[in-house]
Design a protein around this motif. Structure first.
Motif, PDB file in Angstrom:
ATOM      1  N   LEU A  64       0.845  -1.195   0.000  1.00 28.13           N
ATOM      2  CA  LEU A  64       0.000   0.000   0.000  1.00 28.13           C
ATOM      3  C   LEU A  64       0.875   1.238   0.000  1.00 28.13           C
ATOM      4  O   LEU A  64       1.741   1.402   0.859  1.00 28.13           O
ATOM      5  CB  LEU A  64      -0.921   0.000   1.208  1.00 28.13           C
ATOM      6  N   SER A  65       0.643   2.109  -0.972  1.00 28.64           N
ATOM      7  CA  SER A  65       1.442   3.316  -1.111  1.00 28.64           C
ATOM      8  C   SER A  65       0.574   4.394  -1.726  1.00 28.64           C
ATOM      9  O   SER A  65      -0.203   4.125  -2.645  1.00 28.64           O
ATOM     10  CB  SER A  65       2.649   3.025  -2.018  1.00 28.64           C
ATOM     11  N   GLY A  66       0.683   5.597  -1.204  1.00 31.75           N
ATOM     12  CA  GLY A  66      -0.026   6.705  -1.822  1.00 31.75           C
ATOM     13  C   GLY A  66      -1.433   6.911  -1.313  1.00 31.75           C
ATOM     14  O   GLY A  66      -1.739   6.660  -0.146  1.00 31.75           O
ATOM     15  N   SER A  67      -2.288   7.325  -2.209  1.00 35.50           N
ATOM     16  CA  SER A  67      -3.645   7.747  -1.891  1.00 35.50           C
ATOM     17  C   SER A  67      -4.499   6.631  -1.282  1.00 35.50           C
ATOM     18  O   SER A  67      -4.549   5.524  -1.817  1.00 35.50           O
ATOM     19  CB  SER A  67      -4.324   8.236  -3.176  1.00 35.50           C
ATOM     20  N   PRO A  68      -5.213   6.937  -0.200  1.00 36.89           N
ATOM     21  CA  PRO A  68      -6.145   5.953   0.353  1.00 36.89           C
ATOM     22  C   PRO A  68      -7.254   5.582  -0.643  1.00 36.89           C
ATOM     23  O   PRO A  68      -7.755   4.472  -0.617  1.00 36.89           O
ATOM     24  CB  PRO A  68      -6.742   6.660   1.574  1.00 36.89           C
ATOM     25  N   VAL A  69      -7.594   6.511  -1.538  1.00 34.92           N
ATOM     26  CA  VAL A  69      -8.624   6.211  -2.541  1.00 34.92           C
ATOM     27  C   VAL A  69      -8.106   5.159  -3.514  1.00 34.92           C
ATOM     28  O   VAL A  69      -8.812   4.196  -3.845  1.00 34.92           O
ATOM     29  CB  VAL A  69      -9.060   7.503  -3.277  1.00 34.92           C
ATOM     30  N   VAL A  70      -6.866   5.295  -3.960  1.00 36.52           N
ATOM     31  CA  VAL A  70      -6.269   4.292  -4.845  1.00 36.52           C
ATOM     32  C   VAL A  70      -6.145   2.964  -4.109  1.00 36.52           C
ATOM     33  O   VAL A  70      -6.479   1.904  -4.652  1.00 36.52           O
ATOM     34  CB  VAL A  70      -4.898   4.767  -5.385  1.00 36.52           C
ATOM     35  N   ASN A  71      -5.677   2.999  -2.862  1.00 38.92           N
ATOM     36  CA  ASN A  71      -5.553   1.766  -2.081  1.00 38.92           C
ATOM     37  C   ASN A  71      -6.898   1.066  -1.948  1.00 38.92           C
ATOM     38  O   ASN A  71      -6.995  -0.158  -2.088  1.00 38.92           O
ATOM     39  CB  ASN A  71      -4.965   2.069  -0.699  1.00 38.92           C
ATOM     40  N   GLY A  72      -7.943   1.835  -1.673  1.00 37.19           N
ATOM     41  CA  GLY A  72      -9.286   1.264  -1.572  1.00 37.19           C
ATOM     42  C   GLY A  72      -9.735   0.649  -2.878  1.00 37.19           C
ATOM     43  O   GLY A  72     -10.323  -0.441  -2.900  1.00 37.19           O
ATOM     44  N   ALA A  73      -9.456   1.333  -3.982  1.00 37.34           N
ATOM     45  CA  ALA A  73      -9.848   0.807  -5.297  1.00 37.34           C
ATOM     46  C   ALA A  73      -9.136  -0.505  -5.597  1.00 37.34           C
ATOM     47  O   ALA A  73      -9.735  -1.432  -6.163  1.00 37.34           O
ATOM     48  CB  ALA A  73      -9.559   1.840  -6.384  1.00 37.34           C
ATOM     49  N   VAL A  74      -7.876  -0.616  -5.203  1.00 38.47           N
ATOM     50  CA  VAL A  74      -7.132  -1.864  -5.407  1.00 38.47           C
ATOM     51  C   VAL A  74      -7.780  -2.998  -4.618  1.00 38.47           C
ATOM     52  O   VAL A  74      -8.004  -4.091  -5.147  1.00 38.47           O
ATOM     53  CB  VAL A  74      -5.642  -1.700  -5.039  1.00 38.47           C
ATOM     54  N   PHE A  75      -8.114  -2.749  -3.356  1.00 38.12           N
ATOM     55  CA  PHE A  75      -8.735  -3.807  -2.555  1.00 38.12           C
ATOM     56  C   PHE A  75     -10.143  -4.143  -3.045  1.00 38.12           C
ATOM     57  O   PHE A  75     -10.556  -5.300  -2.983  1.00 38.12           O
ATOM     58  CB  PHE A  75      -8.710  -3.474  -1.067  1.00 38.12           C
ATOM     59  N   LEU A  76     -10.861  -3.163  -3.561  1.00 41.64           N
ATOM     60  CA  LEU A  76     -12.167  -3.467  -4.166  1.00 41.64           C
ATOM     61  C   LEU A  76     -11.997  -4.375  -5.382  1.00 41.64           C
ATOM     62  O   LEU A  76     -12.761  -5.331  -5.569  1.00 41.64           O
ATOM     63  CB  LEU A  76     -12.890  -2.184  -4.563  1.00 41.64           C
ATOM     64  N   ALA A  77     -10.985  -4.083  -6.194  1.00 43.84           N
ATOM     65  CA  ALA A  77     -10.723  -4.915  -7.372  1.00 43.84           C
ATOM     66  C   ALA A  77     -10.283  -6.323  -6.967  1.00 43.84           C
ATOM     67  O   ALA A  77     -10.688  -7.312  -7.592  1.00 43.84           O
ATOM     68  CB  ALA A  77      -9.677  -4.257  -8.268  1.00 43.84           C
ATOM     69  N   LEU A  78      -9.456  -6.423  -5.920  1.00 46.66           N
ATOM     70  CA  LEU A  78      -9.059  -7.747  -5.424  1.00 46.66           C
ATOM     71  C   LEU A  78     -10.273  -8.517  -4.913  1.00 46.66           C
ATOM     72  O   LEU A  78     -10.420  -9.716  -5.181  1.00 46.66           O
ATOM     73  CB  LEU A  78      -8.011  -7.614  -4.315  1.00 46.66           C
ATOM     74  N   GLY A  79     -11.153  -7.827  -4.184  1.00 42.77           N
ATOM     75  CA  GLY A  79     -12.370  -8.470  -3.690  1.00 42.77           C
ATOM     76  C   GLY A  79     -13.277  -8.913  -4.817  1.00 42.77           C
ATOM     77  O   GLY A  79     -13.887  -9.977  -4.754  1.00 42.77           O
ATOM     78  N   GLU A  80     -13.351  -8.101  -5.859  1.00 47.07           N
ATOM     79  CA  GLU A  80     -14.177  -8.452  -7.012  1.00 47.07           C
ATOM     80  C   GLU A  80     -13.641  -9.706  -7.689  1.00 47.07           C
ATOM     81  O   GLU A  80     -14.397 -10.573  -8.113  1.00 47.07           O
ATOM     82  CB  GLU A  80     -14.175  -7.286  -8.004  1.00 47.07           C
ATOM     83  N   LYS A  81     -12.320  -9.817  -7.775  1.00 46.54           N
ATOM     84  CA  LYS A  81     -11.723 -10.973  -8.442  1.00 46.54           C
ATOM     85  C   LYS A  81     -11.752 -12.228  -7.575  1.00 46.54           C
ATOM     86  O   LYS A  81     -12.060 -13.311  -8.053  1.00 46.54           O
ATOM     87  CB  LYS A  81     -10.282 -10.674  -8.842  1.00 46.54           C
ATOM     88  N   PHE A  82     -11.428 -12.086  -6.288  1.00 51.57           N
ATOM     89  CA  PHE A  82     -11.249 -13.261  -5.432  1.00 51.57           C
ATOM     90  C   PHE A  82     -12.358 -13.450  -4.403  1.00 51.57           C
ATOM     91  O   PHE A  82     -12.398 -14.486  -3.733  1.00 51.57           O
ATOM     92  CB  PHE A  82      -9.900 -13.197  -4.711  1.00 51.57           C
TER      93      PHE A  82
END
Length: 110
Positions: A64-82
């Motif tokens: 996790l690095s940078g914007s909390p919004v980007v970090n959240g979007a990454v985890f949403l995408a991971l949740g969507e996939k897995f």
């Protein structure tokens, strides 16, 4: 070989210590726009989803690095996939020790 998916590249950070955990993959360097229909936002999300499609939860890490919004979007995408079926390995920086520490987020416990 393992990969380290860095959520948002920041030119002020030194990510070299994370290389011991795998090949670095920078997911984005952009910041989300505050405008609802922004093409930038669509591009960031498309890039994140493409990067997540290459993520292997058995061996890869998220840094996790940078914007909390980007970090959240990454985890949403991971949740969507897995969904909640996979653990996600995370690298967390320890200011005290000056190293990355590994941790696992176990979504199946939710």
């Amino acid at each position: 070989m393992s990969k380290v998916f860095i959520t948002q590249e920041n030119s002020n950070f030194n990510y070299v210590p994370a290389e011991e955990f795998g090949t670095l993959v920078f997911m984005t360097s952009l910041e989300f726009s505050k405008h609802k229909d922004s093409q930038i936002n669509k591009n960031i999300l498309a890039t994140i989803k493409a990067q997540v499609s290459m993520f292997d939860p058995k061996k890869d890490f998220v840094l996790l690095s940078g914007s909390p919004v980007v970090n959240g979007a990454v985890f949403l995408a991971l949740g969507e996939k897995f969904g909640y079926s996979e653990n996600i390995n995370v690298l967390k920086w320890s200011n005290r020790d000056g190293v990355y520490q590994t941790m696992t987020i176990n979504f199946s416990d939710c």
